[in-house]
Each structure stands twice: as C-alpha cells, then as structure tokens.
Design a protein around this motif. Structure first.
Motif, mmCIF file in Angstrom:
data_model
loop_
_atom_site.group_PDB
_atom_site.id
_atom_site.type_symbol
_atom_site.label_atom_id
_atom_site.label_comp_id
_atom_site.label_asym_id
_atom_site.label_seq_id
_atom_site.Cartn_x
_atom_site.Cartn_y
_atom_site.Cartn_z
ATOM 1 N N PRO B 299 0.818 -1.226 0.000
ATOM 2 C CA PRO B 299 0.000 0.000 0.000
ATOM 3 C C PRO B 299 0.844 1.265 0.000
ATOM 4 C CG PRO B 299 -0.835 -1.559 1.606
ATOM 5 C CD PRO B 299 0.469 -2.106 1.121
ATOM 6 N N PHE B 300 1.929 1.261 0.757
ATOM 7 C CA PHE B 300 2.763 2.451 0.840
ATOM 8 C C PHE B 300 3.292 2.859 -0.540
ATOM 9 C CE2 PHE B 300 7.116 4.107 1.174
ATOM 10 C CZ PHE B 300 6.858 5.299 1.836
ATOM 11 N N ALA B 301 3.841 1.887 -1.255
ATOM 12 C CA ALA B 301 4.415 2.180 -2.573
ATOM 13 C C ALA B 301 3.321 2.631 -3.537
ATOM 14 C CB ALA B 301 5.117 0.943 -3.124
ATOM 15 N N TRP B 302 2.195 1.975 -3.420
ATOM 16 C CA TRP B 302 1.093 2.301 -4.323
ATOM 17 C C TRP B 302 0.619 3.732 -4.096
ATOM 18 C CZ3 TRP B 302 -4.088 3.652 -3.999
ATOM 19 C CH2 TRP B 302 -4.812 3.501 -5.186
ATOM 20 N N VAL B 303 0.433 4.087 -2.814
ATOM 21 C CA VAL B 303 -0.009 5.447 -2.481
ATOM 22 C C VAL B 303 1.034 6.460 -2.938
ATOM 23 C CG1 VAL B 303 -0.437 7.031 -0.546
ATOM 24 C CG2 VAL B 303 -1.525 4.779 -0.588
ATOM 25 N N LEU B 304 2.287 6.120 -2.725
ATOM 26 C CA LEU B 304 3.365 7.036 -3.112
ATOM 27 C C LEU B 304 3.299 7.348 -4.606
ATOM 28 C CD1 LEU B 304 5.728 8.301 -1.534
ATOM 29 C CD2 LEU B 304 7.195 6.528 -2.496
ATOM 30 N N ASN B 305 3.053 6.326 -5.380
ATOM 31 C CA ASN B 305 3.051 6.513 -6.830
ATOM 32 C C ASN B 305 1.711 7.056 -7.328
ATOM 33 O OD1 ASN B 305 4.115 6.349 -9.444
ATOM 34 N ND2 ASN B 305 3.025 4.416 -9.769
ATOM 35 N N GLU B 306 0.636 6.404 -6.922
ATOM 36 C CA GLU B 306 -0.671 6.720 -7.497
ATOM 37 C C GLU B 306 -1.276 7.993 -6.916
ATOM 38 O OE1 GLU B 306 -2.286 4.860 -9.929
ATOM 39 O OE2 GLU B 306 -0.470 3.632 -10.085
ATOM 40 N N VAL B 307 -0.948 8.297 -5.662
ATOM 41 C CA VAL B 307 -1.559 9.468 -5.030
ATOM 42 C C VAL B 307 -0.564 10.619 -4.939
ATOM 43 C CG1 VAL B 307 -2.772 10.338 -2.999
ATOM 44 C CG2 VAL B 307 -3.109 7.954 -3.736
ATOM 45 N N VAL B 308 0.520 10.394 -4.201
ATOM 46 C CA VAL B 308 1.456 11.495 -3.956
ATOM 47 C C VAL B 308 2.059 11.998 -5.271
ATOM 48 C CG1 VAL B 308 3.575 12.168 -2.782
ATOM 49 C CG2 VAL B 308 1.991 10.591 -1.680
ATOM 50 N N TYR B 309 2.558 11.070 -6.062
ATOM 51 C CA TYR B 309 3.213 11.458 -7.309
ATOM 52 C C TYR B 309 2.228 12.171 -8.229
ATOM 53 C CZ TYR B 309 6.192 11.043 -11.436
ATOM 54 O OH TYR B 309 6.961 11.309 -12.529
ATOM 55 N N SER B 310 1.037 11.624 -8.368
ATOM 56 C CA SER B 310 0.042 12.223 -9.268
ATOM 57 C C SER B 310 -0.372 13.608 -8.790
ATOM 58 C CB SER B 310 -1.196 11.337 -9.351
ATOM 59 O OG SER B 310 -0.838 10.042 -9.707
ATOM 60 N N LEU B 311 -0.609 13.707 -7.485
ATOM 61 C CA LEU B 311 -1.003 15.008 -6.936
ATOM 62 C C LEU B 311 0.079 16.045 -7.188
ATOM 63 C CD1 LEU B 311 -2.725 14.340 -3.500
ATOM 64 C CD2 LEU B 311 -3.733 15.274 -5.585
ATOM 65 N N LEU B 312 1.295 15.633 -6.921
ATOM 66 C CA LEU B 312 2.426 16.539 -7.077
ATOM 67 C C LEU B 312 2.569 16.966 -8.536
ATOM 68 C CD1 LEU B 312 4.241 17.411 -4.740
ATOM 69 C CD2 LEU B 312 6.001 15.899 -5.645
ATOM 70 N N LEU B 313 2.368 15.994 -9.410
ATOM 71 C CA LEU B 313 2.486 16.268 -10.838
ATOM 72 C C LEU B 313 1.431 17.294 -11.268
ATOM 73 C CD1 LEU B 313 4.114 15.292 -13.331
ATOM 74 C CD2 LEU B 313 2.223 13.737 -13.809
ATOM 75 N N ASP B 314 0.199 17.057 -10.836
ATOM 76 C CA ASP B 314 -0.888 17.992 -11.158
ATOM 77 C C ASP B 314 -0.590 19.378 -10.615
ATOM 78 O OD1 ASP B 314 -2.191 16.029 -12.426
ATOM 79 O OD2 ASP B 314 -3.686 15.651 -10.857
ATOM 80 N N MET B 315 -0.164 19.396 -9.358
ATOM 81 C CA MET B 315 0.089 20.660 -8.703
ATOM 82 C C MET B 315 1.176 21.435 -9.443
ATOM 83 S SD MET B 315 0.974 21.062 -4.727
ATOM 84 C CE MET B 315 2.698 21.293 -5.043
ATOM 85 N N MET B 316 2.211 20.728 -9.840
ATOM 86 C CA MET B 316 3.329 21.391 -10.494
ATOM 87 C C MET B 316 2.944 21.879 -11.885
ATOM 88 S SD MET B 316 6.786 19.584 -9.353
ATOM 89 C CE MET B 316 7.373 19.782 -7.690
ATOM 90 N N TYR B 317 2.110 21.101 -12.547
ATOM 91 C CA TYR B 317 1.624 21.545 -13.848
ATOM 92 C C TYR B 317 0.806 22.814 -13.708
ATOM 93 C CZ TYR B 317 2.910 18.363 -17.581
ATOM 94 O OH TYR B 317 3.602 17.703 -18.543
ATOM 95 N N ASP B 318 -0.108 22.784 -12.740
ATOM 96 C CA ASP B 318 -1.009 23.925 -12.548
ATOM 97 C C ASP B 318 -0.235 25.186 -12.197
ATOM 98 O OD1 ASP B 318 -3.002 22.248 -13.134
ATOM 99 O OD2 ASP B 318 -3.692 21.953 -11.058
#
Ligand SMILES: Nc1ncnc2c1ncn2[C@@H]1O[C@H](COP(=O)(O)OP(=O)(O)OP(=O)(O)O)[C@@H](O)[C@H]1O
Ligand SMILES: [Mg+2]
Lengths: 288, 387
Positions: B299-318
């Motif tokens: 779960p940790f790795a999954w959250v890191l990739n699917e949630v944290v990474y995606s959120l960060l990516l969106d945020m940085m794009y915006d």
C-alpha cells in the motif's frame, strides 16, 4: 585464571537507575548475589556478560575492557539468564548442538560435551525430547547445561535453582562447588540457603547498590549482637512483630512462640543473643 | 557454513507457512489450467480448442514471423478480418474473442479496439494509426507467437507479489522471535552471537527468499514451455509489453526482456528480505511487525506513486513549477524511489524507465540494502529489545 573487575559501573532504564556505582573484583571462586526483587541483580549480570552495555564505568577482564574484547571474552563465558528462552520445537539435543555451534565448540568435540553436560544436570535420557514437552525445572536444567557447554572460565547464573526440586538442587550445588575451584562462578538467588551452602563470597545488593560483601563468616560476624531470640506469649509476639524485624516465629508448646528478631539493642529483658545466619543478614539490610 | 544451515532450519520449521509456497505453485497450475481449457481459436473457418488451439496459433504465426511490416498487417486483416467479441445468442455480455492470435494481436495493438470496443473499419485510420500502429513499425518489431510469454510475464509478477508476502511471514521471526522467546539473552552471550550468527541469520533469510523465487520462477517457466512451447523467445518483447516498446533502444527480444525482468524481480525479493529483517530487528512482537511490514510493502508504494506522485504532478503543472529545474528533479526523485520499491520492482516497472534512471535505481537499491543490513545488525547487537 581470569580476573573480572567492575569499575564504577552504572545502568539506568529511562532515567531510573537500576545499578549505580558498582565496584568489585571477582577472582576464582563462587560469588553469591543476594538482593530483593528489583535490586538490580539481573541488570548487573547482563552487563557482566556483555548483553547490556553499562551507561557508566567499565568492566575489565584481565585488565582489558570487555567491550573491546568481543568474541574473545564471550568465549570464556557461560550464561544462564533469569528468563531462559528456548525453541519449543527443538529437541534438547538439537538445541544443544545449535548452542555448541554458536559457542564455537569444535564440531568433533560437540557430541561429547553435550553428553557430559546433560549428564551433569541429569537429562541424558531426555535428549531426544522436544523442549515444549519439558517441565519448568527441566528447562532450567537445560539452561544450566548450555551454560556449561563451552567449559567456561566465567560462569554467570541468574537464579539457577528457581524451579528445581530438592534432589536436583543438591546435585546442582555439588557440581557448582566443584566448578568454583578453578573458575569464577557468579550466581544470584532469592534462596538464601543455596547461597549459604555454596558461595565463597556473598554480595548483597539493594536498590542497585552493593551494601555488603565478604565471606559467610565475615558477613555474619558483622551481625553479631543484632540477632535475638525470646520465648513469648501469642499476644506479646504479635506486638514484637510490629516493633521489630522478625526473622522467624516458631510455635512452641503451651501456646508460646519462639521469636527470632533483629535489633541493634536488646529488645526485651529476657531475650538472648543468637548466632546470626545469612537470612538474618539479608533481612537486616533489606529492612533499612 | 554449518551455522547458517541451522538458522535456515529454524526459519523453515513452520510447516503451515511452508505450505504457502506450495499454494503459490498450485495457484500457478490452476490459472494455467483455467487458461488452457478456455482457449479457442478460429483459422480459416476451422475452430480449435484447448491445447490444439495453441498449436494451431503457433503454426499460423510462423507464416508471419520475422520483421513486422505494414504488408503483413494488411495480409492478416485481409485474411481473417478484425477480431471482436463473440456474442452468443441471447447473451448481453461479450463472450470470448473471435479470430486467432494474429488477428487478435493486430486488432488489439494497431487499432483502438480496446478503447472503443467496436471493430474498426480499416487498419490505417489517421490519428489512431499514428499513435498506436505506427510505433510497432518504427520500433522494428519482430513478430512471433508470444502468447505464452505474455502469459508467463503477468503470472510471474503476480506470483512474486504473493511470494513477497510469504517471504515476510517466513523472515519476520528471524530476529523478533529471538526477542519474544527471550532466546536473545543466551545468543548474545555466545562467541558468535554478536557477529557470525547475525550474518548467518541474514544469509539464511536471503537464501530462503532467493531459493523460493527461483522455485516459483522455474515452475512457471516449466508450465509455460510445457503448454505454449518455447517458440517466440526471439520475437520482440514489445509484442506484449508496452513498456518494452517505449524503451529508447530498438525493441528487445523476449529473452532479453525475460532476463531484465528476472533481475528486477530478484531485486524485489532481496530488497524485501533486507527490509523485513530490519523490521524484525526493531520489533519484539512478530505479529505487529508483520502487519507494519505488509502495510509498508504494497500500500505504501502504491499510495506514493498513485496518489502522492500524481497530486504533485498535477500541482506542479497547474502552478508552472514543472518548468523549474528543482520541480522536475523532485518528480524524478519521487519516480526513482517508486521504481525502487518492492511493489514496483515486482511488476518490473524499471523496464520502462529511462536508461539513466536504471543506473540510479541500481545504486539506490545497493545502498538501501547495505544500510538496512548494517542497521539490522546494530539493532540486534545492542540488545535494546531485551526485556
Ligand atoms: N527492560 C527494562 N526496562 C525498564 N526497567 C527495567 C528493565 N529491566 C529492569 N528494569 C528495572 O531495573 C530495576 C532492576 O531490575 P533487575 O531485573 O535487575 O532486578 P533483579 O534484582 O534481578 O530482580 P529480581 O529478583 O526480581 O529478578 C528494577 O527496578 C526494574 O524495574
Ligand atoms: Mg533478576
């Protein structure tokens, strides 16, 4: 012949001191460690075997700090912890083989040593039994046997006689007395009689400190004039029990009680001085 | 030598848990059996089922083997048409696929059938062709019968994911049970207790993990070769793994792909053993240590990739931060960390990452494993967990 020197060692658990300022020199012989529950005996013994590191001070073995000696020091050690752990699915024999390997007993000698030590504790016939099927006393004896496996120069036994039946206790005393002739044996116990019988030197601990030490006669001599016995009625015996430290009360005929108590002064007119024993010494120091 | 064997014996003395490895192997068999029994293929009007379907597909594919060209694709479509779902009479849900391996492959990979669910009208349809079909030609795909390897590939990943859970259960007691059984008191006072024995314990755990991994890998390989045969091993891995297609180099063969994924999965198991040992040396209670480890395992790795990474990516794009150096460096670091987790290594996710990331991932894994081995030894030796 090893010499073990404690130099002002101390250990605290979360700020609460368990052992403070211990200073002592162990040489050949049997040392009996006496103290109430929580006095710090186990903590001290764990530091001596290097399982715990002291917060202060150091322990020297033949003038060398044991924390720098590593395996060389542990090669000399035999240790029976107070809480002796084992693997329930192992047979005694397998357990002993495992420990022989850990203790670097040469493989060609291992079987011989295992038989020898199991013989000492009277378990030679239970060798193939699984440890989960053994009684508490038998487990204790396996513990003693494993401590002897590498023929240690320094033998540390934390409450070795707990749970042993009288016959085994006597057997234990006999072979430990023999062992003590050419090595250091340190044992802790609550059972004063065990210490009384076999220890050459007695160490009394209270609240992490050493309060008394010496041979049995030496320690008892200091108590001379502090142990009294008197014959009392039930009523006054009860009163004495509240006033003094009573080490024994024995019912005599005609409803009288023989009271043995500790006091710096003569407690009552008709009291007579008695010969102090280790139990009296123990009680005297614990009650202060 | 003898000590590590004894430690291995201690780990293996759990009959119920040993059964777990057996279960994984049975599971592999079962999935294979399910797969084969449902196989059906249609070649020039003939319908083949089960093993003979596989044999027919294999024979058919030989006609188109070698460098894949537009010409071959057109021939396949001309001969078999596109492959949709067979609709049984009166049924609403789609049933099994029409056609055979070749027509299915062309339909799935060169057209947008998988997105739309409707059969395309023609092969080269503007945008879709440019996005999908063209890259198979650009990458110079070697066509071959890779059905078995595709199957092996996904089942292998699943097996390793299960295996890792099993490894956690087997390896966790190595240190924590010494604490809870209080045997640590005796062990730490023996000659080898603070040195050789610690290495023996870790080595035994590592040997167990690697051996179990090899067992399930070879078992799966035997099943695959027995059912599908070894053909297609020199075809392109891009046939079934889009990550292999996305690699910068020309497409690798199935064999190369196999070796690379082998490395990644082996690394996953080794990393898992090391981290589990670290947890083990920190916890007195084996059960709670297992729970903690399992949470951190997947779960940790999954959250890191699917949630944290995606959120960060969106945020940085915006916010436009992605255009700053540190912006994409942060994302890269996070991406590398994700690729180096047991979870994504088990999926062999590193196959698809850039070449320079792979080097960093290797270094990172080496450092993390060494550090955790060292920390484990220090934790255990200190005897803080003695009660
Ligand atoms: N792991 C530990 N964590 C916190 N405190 C501890 C720990 N071990 C011992 N202590 C404390 O240190 C003190 C000394 O304990 P120790 O076990 O050394 O006593 P002992 O003389 O062996 O007692 P006993 O006769 O009951 O075995 C006690 O007050 C105990 O509460
Ligand atoms: Mg104790």
């Amino acid at each position: 012949m090893p010499e073990l020197r404690l130099e002002h060692i101390g250990k605290s658990y979360r700020g609460l001191p368990a052992v403070t300022e211990m200073e002592y020199v162990f040489q050949r012989g049997i040392y009996g460690l006496l103290g109430a529950n929580g006095a710090g005996k186990t903590t001290l013994l764990r530091m001596i075997v290097g399982v715990l590191q002291p917060d202060f001070g150091r322990i020297l073995c033949n003038q060398q700090d044991i924390s720098h000696m590593g395996g060389e020091y542990r090669r000399m050690l035999g240790y029976l912890p107070q809480e002796f752990g084992y693997y329930p699915n192992f047979t005694i024999h397998r357990y002993m083989k495992y420990l022989a390997e850990l203790k670097a007993v040469p493989p060609e000698l291992a079987e011989e040593r295992i038989d020898e030590t199991l013989n000492k504790v009277g378990l030679e016939h239970q060798k193939r039994q699984r440890m989960k099927n053994l009684s508490g006393g038998m487990i204790r004896r396996v513990g003693i046997a494993q401590a002897l496996l590498n023929d240690p120069d320094i033998l540390v036994l934390d409450e070795p006689t707990a749970g042993l039946d009288p016959r085994e206790r006597i057997r234990f005393r006999n072979f430990v007395s023999e062992l003590g002739r050419e090595r250091i044996v340190i044992l802790s116990s609550h059972i004063v009689s065990d210490i009384e019988y076999i220890a050459d030197e007695i160490l009394l601990m209270r609240a992490g400190k050493q309060v008394e030490s010496g041979s049995l006669p030496q320690v008892c001599r200091k108590m001379q004039g502090k142990v009294w016995e008197c014959l009392e009625s039930m009523e006054s015996a009860r009163r004495l029990n509240q006033q003094f430290v009573v080490s024994n009360m024995k019912n005599m005929e005609e409803g009288n009680v023989c009271v043995r108590l500790l006091s710096d002064r003569k407690p009552v007119e008709h009291a007579v001085m008695a010969e102090p024993g280790l139990e009296d010494v123990f009680l005297y120091h614990m009650m202060q | 030598m003898r000590l590590w064997k004894m430690e291995l014996y201690k780990i293996l003395r759990r009959p119920v848990l040993n059964f777990g490895l057996f279960l994984i192997m049975v599971f592999q068999c079962f999935i294979f059996w399910m797969d084969v029994s449902g196989k059906q293929t249609e070649i020039d009007g003939n319908i083949y089922k089960g093993i003979s379907a596989i044999q027919a597909d294999r024979a058919l594919t030989e006609d188109y083997e070698g460098l894949f060209t537009l010409n071959k694709a057109e021939q396949i479509v001309e001969r078999f048409g596109f492959s949709g779902y067979k609709m049984e009479r009166g049924q609403k849900v789609p049933g099994i696929r029409e056609g055979n391996f070749c027509s299915q492959w062309v339909t799935d990979n060169l057209t947008d059938f998988n997105d739309t669910g409707t059969k395309p009208a023609a092969l080269k349809e503007g945008e879709v062709w440019k996005e999908r079909g063209q890259q198979y030609l650009d990458k110079k795909i070697q066509f071959g019968y890779t059905e078995g390897w595709a199957y092996f590939h996904s089942l292998w990943s699943w097996s390793v994911l299960f295996l890792n859970v099993w490894v956690v259960l087997m390896v966790m007691p190595v240190f924590s049970e010494e604490y809870s059984r209080k045997t640590v008191n005796v062990l730490l006072a023996t000659v080898h207790g603070k040195g050789k024995d610690i290495w023996a314990k870790m080595w035994a755990a590592l040997v167990l993990g690697i051996a179990a991994f090899l067992v399930i890998t070879f078992w799966l390989l035997i099943l695959t070769v027995a059912v599908y045969g070894a053909t297609g091993i020199d075809a392109s891995a891009g046939m079934f793994d889009y990550r292999a297609l996305a690699m910068e180099s020309e497409s690798i063969t199935v064999l190369e792909h196999l070796l690379q994924t082998f490395g990644a999965k082996l690394a996953a198991v080794c990393l898992n053993v090391c981290m589990t040992l670290l947890f083990s040396s920190k916890c007195r209670n084996t059960a709670s240590a297992v729970v903690l480890r399992l949470v951190s395992l997947y779960p940790f790795a999954w959250v890191l990739n699917e949630v944290v990474y995606s959120l960060l990516l969106d945020m940085m794009y915006d916010s436009g931060m992605i255009h700053y150096l540190w912006g994409w460096i942060t994302l890269d670091i996070l991406g590398i960390i994700c690729s180096s987790t047991t979870y994504y290594l088990s999926w062999s996710a590193v196959i698809g990452v850039p070449q320079n990331w792979k080097i960093i991932v290797k270094i990172l894994l080496f450092v993390v494993m060494s550090a955790s081995i060292w920390r484990t030894a220090v934790n255990y030796r200190k005897g803080n967990k003695i009660s």
